[in-house]
Design an enzyme around this catalytic site. Sequence first.
Site, PDB file in Angstrom:
ATOM      1  N   CYS A 137      -2.592   9.103   1.874  1.00 58.61           N
ATOM      2  CA  CYS A 137      -2.183   8.481   0.615  1.00 58.61           C
ATOM      3  C   CYS A 137      -3.187   8.818  -0.479  1.00 58.61           C
ATOM      4  O   CYS A 137      -2.844   8.888  -1.651  1.00 58.61           O
ATOM      5  CB  CYS A 137      -2.054   6.976   0.788  1.00 58.61           C
ATOM      6  SG  CYS A 137      -3.507   6.222   1.497  1.00 58.61           S
ATOM      7  N   GLU A 189       0.883  -1.183   0.000  1.00 59.50           N
ATOM      8  CA  GLU A 189       0.000   0.000   0.000  1.00 59.50           C
ATOM      9  C   GLU A 189       0.905   1.212   0.000  1.00 59.50           C
ATOM     10  O   GLU A 189       1.309   1.698   1.049  1.00 59.50           O
ATOM     11  CB  GLU A 189      -0.891  -0.003   1.245  1.00 59.50           C
ATOM     12  CG  GLU A 189      -1.814  -1.192   1.353  1.00 59.50           C
ATOM     13  CD  GLU A 189      -2.980  -1.149   0.374  1.00 59.50           C
ATOM     14  OE1 GLU A 189      -3.211  -0.091  -0.251  1.00 59.50           O
ATOM     15  OE2 GLU A 189      -3.660  -2.179   0.237  1.00 59.50           O
TER      16      GLU A 189
HETATM   17  P1  NAD Z   1       7.816   5.577   4.921  1.00 55.23           P
HETATM   18  O1  NAD Z   1       7.981   4.792   3.677  1.00 55.23           O
HETATM   19  O2  NAD Z   1       8.884   6.536   5.294  1.00 55.23           O
HETATM   20  O3  NAD Z   1       7.672   4.580   6.179  1.00 55.23           O
HETATM   21  C1  NAD Z   1       6.630   3.638   6.261  1.00 55.23           C
HETATM   22  C2  NAD Z   1       7.046   2.479   7.149  1.00 55.23           C
HETATM   23  O4  NAD Z   1       8.026   1.698   6.484  1.00 55.23           O
HETATM   24  C3  NAD Z   1       7.688   2.909   8.468  1.00 55.23           C
HETATM   25  O5  NAD Z   1       7.243   2.039   9.480  1.00 55.23           O
HETATM   26  C4  NAD Z   1       9.172   2.728   8.200  1.00 55.23           C
HETATM   27  O6  NAD Z   1       9.942   2.508   9.355  1.00 55.23           O
HETATM   28  C5  NAD Z   1       9.164   1.500   7.315  1.00 55.23           C
HETATM   29  N1  NAD Z   1      10.303   1.349   6.404  1.00 55.23           N
HETATM   30  C6  NAD Z   1      10.938   2.328   5.725  1.00 55.23           C
HETATM   31  N2  NAD Z   1      11.886   1.793   4.916  1.00 55.23           N
HETATM   32  C7  NAD Z   1      11.832   0.444   5.085  1.00 55.23           C
HETATM   33  C8  NAD Z   1      12.557  -0.659   4.531  1.00 55.23           C
HETATM   34  N3  NAD Z   1      13.521  -0.480   3.632  1.00 55.23           N
HETATM   35  N4  NAD Z   1      12.227  -1.905   4.923  1.00 55.23           N
HETATM   36  C9  NAD Z   1      11.243  -2.107   5.815  1.00 55.23           C
HETATM   37  N5  NAD Z   1      10.525  -1.107   6.394  1.00 55.23           N
HETATM   38  C10 NAD Z   1      10.820   0.165   6.026  1.00 55.23           C
HETATM   39  O7  NAD Z   1       6.387   6.320   4.813  1.00 55.23           O
HETATM   40  P2  NAD Z   1       5.757   7.435   5.772  1.00 55.23           P
HETATM   41  O8  NAD Z   1       6.465   8.724   5.573  1.00 55.23           O
HETATM   42  O9  NAD Z   1       5.598   6.907   7.168  1.00 55.23           O
HETATM   43  O10 NAD Z   1       4.270   7.539   5.154  1.00 55.23           O
HETATM   44  C11 NAD Z   1       3.952   8.302   4.035  1.00 55.23           C
HETATM   45  C12 NAD Z   1       3.888   7.438   2.787  1.00 55.23           C
HETATM   46  O11 NAD Z   1       3.021   6.329   2.990  1.00 55.23           O
HETATM   47  C13 NAD Z   1       3.302   8.187   1.602  1.00 55.23           C
HETATM   48  O12 NAD Z   1       4.017   7.857   0.449  1.00 55.23           O
HETATM   49  C14 NAD Z   1       1.874   7.676   1.538  1.00 55.23           C
HETATM   50  O13 NAD Z   1       1.266   7.795   0.270  1.00 55.23           O
HETATM   51  C15 NAD Z   1       2.066   6.253   1.936  1.00 55.23           C
HETATM   52  N6  NAD Z   1       0.825   5.652   2.431  1.00 55.23           N
HETATM   53  C16 NAD Z   1       0.165   4.784   1.626  1.00 55.23           C
HETATM   54  C17 NAD Z   1      -1.042   4.241   2.042  1.00 55.23           C
HETATM   55  C18 NAD Z   1      -1.823   3.319   1.151  1.00 55.23           C
HETATM   56  O14 NAD Z   1      -2.733   2.670   1.658  1.00 55.23           O
HETATM   57  N7  NAD Z   1      -1.529   3.212  -0.137  1.00 55.23           N
HETATM   58  C19 NAD Z   1      -1.561   4.574   3.301  1.00 55.23           C
HETATM   59  C20 NAD Z   1      -0.847   5.442   4.113  1.00 55.23           C
HETATM   60  C21 NAD Z   1       0.352   5.983   3.664  1.00 55.23           C
END
Ligand code: NAD
Length: 512
Positions: A299, A265
């Site tokens: 998102c 997601e």
């Molecule tokens: P992010 O990618 O920085 O972090 C999300 C999660 O992933 C955190 O828990 C982080 O610690 C973890 N993470 C980061 N890199 C990783 C890796 N290499 N391996 C494993 N885990 C890792 O995102 P954010 O800033 O917290 O959230 C914003 C983003 O999330 C936006 O791009 C938004 O569109 C997206 N989002 C998507 C949805 C959806 O349902 N499509 C919903 C909410 C947010």
Amino acid sequence: MMTQVNGQKTVSSEANEILEALGVDWRDFTKGDVAARTPITSELIGRIPGTSRPEADATIRAAHSSFLEWRTVPAPQRGELVRILGEELRAHKAELGRLVTIEAGKINSEGLGEVQEMIDICTFAAGLSRQLWGLTIATERRDHRMMETWHPLGVTGIISAFNFPVAVWAWNAALALVCGNSIVWKPSEKTPFCALAVQALLERAISRFGNAPRTLASLLIGGREMGEALVDNPLVPVVSATGSTAMGRQVASRLASRFARSILELGGNNAAIVCPSADLDLTLRAVAFAAMGTAGQRCTTLRRLIVHESIYDQFIERLEQVYASVNVGDPREPETLVGPLIDGSAFAAMQTALNEAQDSGGRISGGSRIKDKFPAETFYVRPALVEMPHQTETVRRETFAPILYVLRYRDFEDAVRVHNDVPQGLASSVFTNDLREAERFLSASGSDCGIANVNIGPSGAEIGGAFGGEKETGGGREAGSDVWKSYMRRATNTVNYGSTLPLSQGVRFDIS
Ligand code: NAD
């Protein structure tokens, strides 16, 4: 930790009271490497010791043992646990919603709405626990029966983003638990207290339920290295990962390399087309909520508006007025509609995008930081409306901030082409009262997104439908419809109740 300023309760002291009400003793969280700050004032809420890699591996092993037990519990009984979790959430909706406001900066009604979403998915999953059904399929062989059965899959890893600090967990957890899986959650390092509070409520539900395995649900606290601990562990057959496309790219390839399932997601770059026949009053309200709600940090936030040239000037003028007057402020105040950005890096990304847009001919209104009324380390901004001459690379990228790019169109087919000409494919809308335009948008040659709406903005989905998107959004689906199948193992069973052994496709293999 600061508790009183001039006799006023501070945000962190309010957080402490809420945490206590939710069963988390904040005094346990004054030391640790994961520091949680509220974006409302930038005060420290607390410090949580991060999970070490050996601890994470032990947690996953324990979750696997719990899975072996939990999978034998009849599904409707598993549903009973999720029903009780729903009761706990109903009883603590106000406190948990407020904690979401404090830790993620969402306005009160959105914090409460997030908890309502958790309650809704628990209700859905409890009903689902009696409906994990498979097909009986016609077989070509006499005296045979062929059927599909669905079995629990294993430990379900959940990686979540800061902007939905509790609901995304619930979408995954409620389904995974009724499907007979155990769960291990790696919440965002920006919102760990929401995760501790939810875990405390689930543990309360587990103890009321009585006979669930002790390590059925656990937490890993930390940054990406804890996400990797889940992604790389062979005892985790499925990981649901919510976050940026950059994160998804790494997670997807690592999971694929060990043939594990991923439910991705990721980022969106959602657009709406506003057609000449649109009800502009309704459209204005829908656009305002979708583009500025959650300070542009959903998102599904509306990021691109494609407006027909015949109504462009009048509609944009009205939109500019709404943008100029929207109330930006402390998200706890009832009149606030736009709270703070999560942190300085979100603000920096917003400024970079606005500078780029300006360099390529964009006309910007709004977008500046409001400094005078708020503490130094906070990032309150006026939402930005940016009229663009065409869809540039900046517009095609997701910037996780309240920026709405506006484009003009003449021909509907051309608007749909521009709409789809981005790497992401999450949510989309058309505003029209023309049946042909509406149906074209929803058809195979219309919007290429996982969510396509008519006369509703792209954000604010209900849990009953499957939620997710295509292309760089990752292709995963969560929540309602038949999404539960992603958390289960499908078996095709053929039973021979006759006394001969006919082979399929007429193959003969007669032994003497
Ligand atoms: P992010 O990618 O920085 O972090 C999300 C999660 O992933 C955190 O828990 C982080 O610690 C973890 N993470 C980061 N890199 C990783 C890796 N290499 N391996 C494993 N885990 C890792 O995102 P954010 O800033 O917290 O959230 C914003 C983003 O999330 C936006 O791009 C938004 O569109 C997206 N989002 C998507 C949805 C959806 O349902 N499509 C919903 C909410 C947010």
